[in-house]
Design a protein around this motif. Structure first.
Motif, PDB file in Angstrom:
ATOM      1  N   ALA A 126       0.828  -1.203   0.000  1.00 37.25           N
ATOM      2  CA  ALA A 126       0.000   0.000   0.000  1.00 37.25           C
ATOM      3  C   ALA A 126       0.862   1.253   0.000  1.00 37.25           C
ATOM      4  N   GLU A 127       1.954   1.236   0.773  1.00 33.17           N
ATOM      5  CA  GLU A 127       2.823   2.412   0.834  1.00 33.17           C
ATOM      6  C   GLU A 127       3.483   2.677  -0.512  1.00 33.17           C
ATOM      7  N   GLN A 128       3.915   1.621  -1.200  1.00 30.38           N
ATOM      8  CA  GLN A 128       4.505   1.791  -2.539  1.00 30.38           C
ATOM      9  C   GLN A 128       3.487   2.394  -3.509  1.00 30.38           C
ATOM     10  N   ASN A 129       2.272   1.871  -3.476  1.00 32.13           N
ATOM     11  CA  ASN A 129       1.226   2.378  -4.365  1.00 32.13           C
ATOM     12  C   ASN A 129       0.846   3.818  -4.038  1.00 32.13           C
ATOM     13  N   TYR A 171       0.926   9.631  -4.952  1.00 33.54           N
ATOM     14  CA  TYR A 171       1.301  10.954  -4.448  1.00 33.54           C
ATOM     15  C   TYR A 171       2.130  11.712  -5.490  1.00 33.54           C
ATOM     16  N   SER A 172       3.084  11.013  -6.098  1.00 35.71           N
ATOM     17  CA  SER A 172       3.923  11.643  -7.120  1.00 35.71           C
ATOM     18  C   SER A 172       3.078  12.079  -8.317  1.00 35.71           C
ATOM     19  N   TRP A 173       2.137  11.227  -8.730  1.00 31.06           N
ATOM     20  CA  TRP A 173       1.226  11.558  -9.832  1.00 31.06           C
ATOM     21  C   TRP A 173       0.377  12.779  -9.494  1.00 31.06           C
ATOM     22  N   ALA A 174      -0.196  12.781  -8.274  1.00 28.64           N
ATOM     23  CA  ALA A 174      -1.082  13.882  -7.883  1.00 28.64           C
ATOM     24  C   ALA A 174      -0.335  15.208  -7.781  1.00 28.64           C
ATOM     25  N   ARG A 175       0.909  15.189  -7.332  1.00 27.40           N
ATOM     26  CA  ARG A 175       1.674  16.422  -7.190  1.00 27.40           C
ATOM     27  C   ARG A 175       2.066  16.985  -8.564  1.00 27.40           C
TER      28      ARG A 175
END
Length: 418
Positions: A321-324, A329-333
């Motif tokens: 879950a943390e990897q996903n 998070y990177s995509w959203a930023r």
């Protein structure tokens, strides 16, 4: 007549020295009255100190409403004795076996009130039984408080916390549920940090220990977070996935409202983007199938939201879950959608609580379900005059109280009897 009196003495559950001495029936008024007396020369225990075999000092006439006999209202009348105790010197009224002290109703009548109020509004119960609603509330409050006083919270380990509306406007109560037993533990007015402190005090009053609470499931309310950290320091905070997706839905809608001014195709499509796909109509599914494949910002926002939902509901272990979530998070930023850039920062600030859900596997789904029951009861009653009344109903329908009076009309399986 003596046989009739003996019959009703048995029907009312009376035992020596109490017995039915007279029965008065008024067909026009649809009313039946029972006069109850005690055997002359009877002695009673002192209600104050418990000393046995005290002589009767005098009597006081009292009346109680009883369960209906067929369609007729029934009343019990008795000259209740007072004893002057030779041990403690007090003169005290004897407790009668068919009613609790200070009540104007028999215990069976009050048991019926409790049974009916679990399924009906108080006003309808009052109308059905032919009394005012204020006496019904006094009965409810008494028995709910008495039943809660006997509850044991020593095994509480996981708690779900949420608020629910108590009336129109910004008026709320906070509810605390045992997530293992699915029962309402505590409810109080407000939704601030102090409500957590009130819960902890109540927990201790019922044999619980705040240090034994291992996990708490909440939304991202700053007040609840601060309250849990202060009053339940040993509990690991889990942020409910439902509330995280709710924040993502708000971000999607913010994008849609900004874009709809330039894209007429987005008009009247709000629920196309916000509803769970399993609840879409055929028309909404068709619109979603087309619009989600366009270059609209709203379509991009919807894909971000759905990806987040999939991570929260479909990931297995915490590490996965943390990897996903890191990838999301990177995509959203980098998505160039301000609402989602802000959402990504919000999730990062609550990172450990979100990941704790993959260890504890807790969800506030049961609390939301309970809140639904509460709102149904509130709608059935068309609101409650006081918050205290609402909280009493909450305990009655969701507290799984085990020390309430049993229904006077319990059913018996015929095959079991045979």
């Amino acid at each position: 007549m003596a046989t009739e009196h003996a019959l009703f003495t048995a029907a009312l559950g009376l035992s020596a020295p109490w017995k039915v001495s007279d029965i008065r029936f008024d067909a026009q008024a649809k009313r039946i009255d029972f006069d109850i007396t005690f055997t002359s020369g009877s002695r009673f225990a002192c209600p104050a100190c418990g000393a046995e075999a005290q002589a009767v000092h005098d009597t006081r006439q009292r009346s109680w409403q009883h369960l209906h006999f067929f369609e007729h209202q029934a009343y019990i009348h008795a000259a209740v004795p007072r004893v002057r105790c030779q041990d403690c010197g007090k003169t005290t009224q004897v407790e009668v076996p068919w009613a609790r002290p200070g009540s104007g109703f028999s215990q069976l009548f009050e048991a019926m009130v409790i049974t009916l109020c679990q399924q009906m509004s108080v006003q309808k119960v009052a109308n059905y039984l032919g009394v005012g609603d204020d006496p019904i509330w006094r009965i409810l409050n008494h028995y709910v408080e008495a039943a809660r006083a006997q509850e044991d919270f020593s095994n509480v380990r996981a708690v779900g916390i949420d608020e629910t509306a108590s009336r129109r406007g910004h008026n709320y109560i906070t509810v605390f549920q045992d997530l293992d037993d699915r029962r309402l533990l505590f409810a109080c007015e407000g939704r601030n940090q102090s409500t957590i402190g009130a819960f902890v005090a109540d927990l201790h009053d019922h044999g619980g220990d705040r240090d034994s609470v291992e996990a708490v499931c909440i939304d991202m309310s700053k007040a609840y977070i601060a309250g849990v950290q202060r009053y339940l320091p040993e509990a690991a905070i889990t942020f409910d996935a439902f509330h995280v997706v709710q924040l993502a839905n708000q971000a999607v809608d913010e994008v849609r409202r900004a874009e709809v001014r330039l894209e007429p195709a987005l008009k009247r499509t709000r629920w196309v983007w916000l509803k769970d796909a399993s609840r879409h109509t055929l028309k909404q599914l068709t619109e979603l199938h087309y619009l989600s494949r366009t270059r609209l910002k709203t379509a991009r926002a919807w894909r971000l939201k759905e990806a987040l939902r999939e991570i929260l509901t479909g990931s297995g272990a915490r590490r996965e879950a943390e990897q996903n979530l890191n990838a999301w998070y990177s995509w959203a930023r980098r998505c160039r959608l301000e609402p989602f850039k802000r959402l990504a920062l919000t999730l990062k600030a609550h990172w450990q609580g979100i990941l704790n859900a993959f260890d504890s596997r807790l969800s506030n789904g049961p609390v939301e379900s309970m809140n639904g029951q509460i709102q149904v009861a509130k709608g059935r009653a068309r609101g409650f005059r006081t918050t205290k009344n609402l909280i009493s109903i909450c305990y009655l329908i969701a507290g799984k109280l085990t020390h309430l009076p049993a229904s006077p009309y319990g059913t018996i399986c015929r095959s079991a009897v045979a």
